[in-house]
Motif scaffolding. Structure first.
Motif, PDB file in Angstrom:
ATOM      1  N   GLN A 110       0.776  -1.250  -0.092  1.00 16.77           N
ATOM      2  CA  GLN A 110      -0.050   0.129   0.174  1.00 16.77           C
ATOM      3  C   GLN A 110       1.028   1.406  -0.046  1.00 16.77           C
ATOM      4  N   ALA A 111       2.118   1.089   0.561  1.00 18.18           N
ATOM      5  CA  ALA A 111       2.845   2.542   0.640  1.00 18.18           C
ATOM      6  C   ALA A 111       3.925   2.335  -0.566  1.00 18.18           C
ATOM      7  N   GLY A 112       3.773   1.376  -1.425  1.00 14.00           N
ATOM      8  CA  GLY A 112       4.605   1.356  -2.419  1.00 14.00           C
ATOM      9  C   GLY A 112       6.112   0.796  -2.423  1.00 14.00           C
ATOM     10  N   GLN A 113       6.146   0.135  -1.473  1.00 14.86           N
ATOM     11  CA  GLN A 113       7.456  -0.406  -1.088  1.00 14.86           C
ATOM     12  C   GLN A 113       7.712  -1.723  -1.527  1.00 14.86           C
ATOM     13  N   LEU A 114       8.999  -2.099  -1.399  1.00 12.61           N
ATOM     14  CA  LEU A 114       9.106  -3.579  -2.029  1.00 12.61           C
ATOM     15  C   LEU A 114       8.485  -4.598  -0.693  1.00 12.61           C
ATOM     16  N   GLN A 115       7.874  -5.795  -1.315  1.00 12.67           N
ATOM     17  CA  GLN A 115       7.053  -6.329  -0.449  1.00 12.67           C
ATOM     18  C   GLN A 115       7.901  -8.050  -0.083  1.00 12.67           C
ATOM     19  N   SER A 116       8.641  -8.403  -1.112  1.00  9.84           N
ATOM     20  CA  SER A 116       9.347  -9.777  -1.024  1.00  9.84           C
ATOM     21  C   SER A 116      10.107  -9.859   0.299  1.00  9.84           C
ATOM     22  N   TYR A 117      10.473  -8.568   0.910  1.00  6.58           N
ATOM     23  CA  TYR A 117      11.475  -8.766   1.956  1.00  6.58           C
ATOM     24  C   TYR A 117      10.665  -8.535   3.336  1.00  6.58           C
TER      25      TYR A 117
END
Length: 332
Positions: free
Chosen positions: A265-272
């Motif tokens: 939702q914040a536009g950040q990387l998710q896989s980490y």
């Protein structure tokens, strides 16, 4: 792919966030390095995307749990190729790896991959949260939609079992009227039930307006293609499930899923945000051992008729004196 690149380097390809543009591998196709946001996507482009993803077979094999193989996961991904072809390859890889690490299939029911501009985003759905919750001490999760003609009563201060009554009206959804509320609660394996989370439409709209960056950007740009625009009821249901941690002790895996959801939702990387597969297995074993230990404390007392095991004595048993037989004289 050069061996010197880490997974972090791989998922930052073509996003503009890589520390050194020279780190972009030479074998990434030019048409994938800068995908234009065109509306028309040709089949060859779709095939190119799939071929590029297959270069990361080892990463997906490591990420997926044992009950989901790569062929099953990629079968669901193939239906997403038109969407992925409009996204930067790095964001597509990041979203799909996050989905795989949580053991969810992007089939639109458990999880979805959405396009926001040129970025792909992993969106866990309500059923995905339910699946992860039920891997621990939760037996089942109830998530229901209340409509205008339903018989619905909620008294949060009432005892459990009397706090919520929902009798759906007869007929199709359209005949029952518009959705008015969504509620969710948990049944535990010990037979107990959690408190219910109830959200009305105003609650859902407040969550959407304040916490969904994709919805805010779509409104600002005059678009209606965000997930909240297209799947309002499903997002409403997920919002109710996400508030269950107020009443339910969540596993580390569910907590990580919530963080990955918020990162998207914040536009950040998710896989980490996703747990490492080996670490997740260790955490699952620890939580299972903890649940077994808690259950052992509630075990019924032993049956008194059951034969007791022999106990070793610290002191020898004293022998009782022998009685003299009747009619027999004892020696003087």
């Amino acid at each position: 792919m050069p061996a010197t690149l880490s997974l972090k380097d791989k998922v930052r390809i073509a996003t503009g966030t890589a520390p050194d543009p020279a780190a972009t591998p030479a074998d990434v196709p030019d048409q994938l390095a800068d995908i234009k946001g065109t509306e028309q996507v040709t089949p060859p482009m779709n095939q190119t995307v799939m071929e590029w993803l297959e270069r990361y077979n080892d990463e997906f094999d490591d990420a997926l749990p044992s009950h989901i193989d790569r062929s099953t996961f990629f079968a669901a991904v193939r239906s997403l190729l038109p969407t992925l072809a409009k996204c930067t390859p790095a964001s597509a890889l990041d979203a799909l790896l996050a989905c795989a690490r949580f053991g969810l299939v992007p089939d639109g029911r458990h999880a979805a991959i959405a396009r926001e501009g040129k970025l792909a985003r992993f969106i866990p759905m309500a059923q995905g949260y339910v699946d992860l919750m039920c891997r621990g001490e939760v037996q089942s999760v109830v998530v229901e939609v209340v409509r205008e003609k339903d018989d619905f009563t909620w008294v949060p201060t009432a005892p459990l079992g009397k706090d919520l009554v929902h009798v759906p009206a007869r007929g199709m959804k359209s005949e029952r009227g518009e959705a008015t509320h969504v509620y969710a609660f948990v049944w535990f394996r010990n037979g107990n039930r959690s408190r219910a989370v109830v959200l009305d439409r105003e609650d859902a709209e407040e969550i959407r307006d304040e916490h969904s960056r994709a919805y805010q950007e779509a409104v600002a740009e005059g678009r209606d293609d965000s997930f909240w625009h297209r799947f309002f009821i499903q997002m409403w249901m997920k919002s109710a499930v996400r508030r269950l941690p107020k009443y339910v002790r969540m596993s580390a895996e569910v907590t990580a899923l919530m963080k990955a959801d918020e990162a998207g939702q914040a536009g950040q990387l998710q896989s980490y945000c996703a747990p490492d597969p080996e670490a997740a297995a260790l955490v699952a074993d620890a939580e299972e051992a903890h649940a077994a230990a808690e259950a052992s404390q509630d075990a019924a007392p032993p049956n008194p008729t059951t034969r007791r095991l022999p106990v070793k004595r610290s002191q020898p048993r004293r022998k009782a004196p022998r009685r003299a037989r009747r009619g027999r004289k004892t020696p003087a």
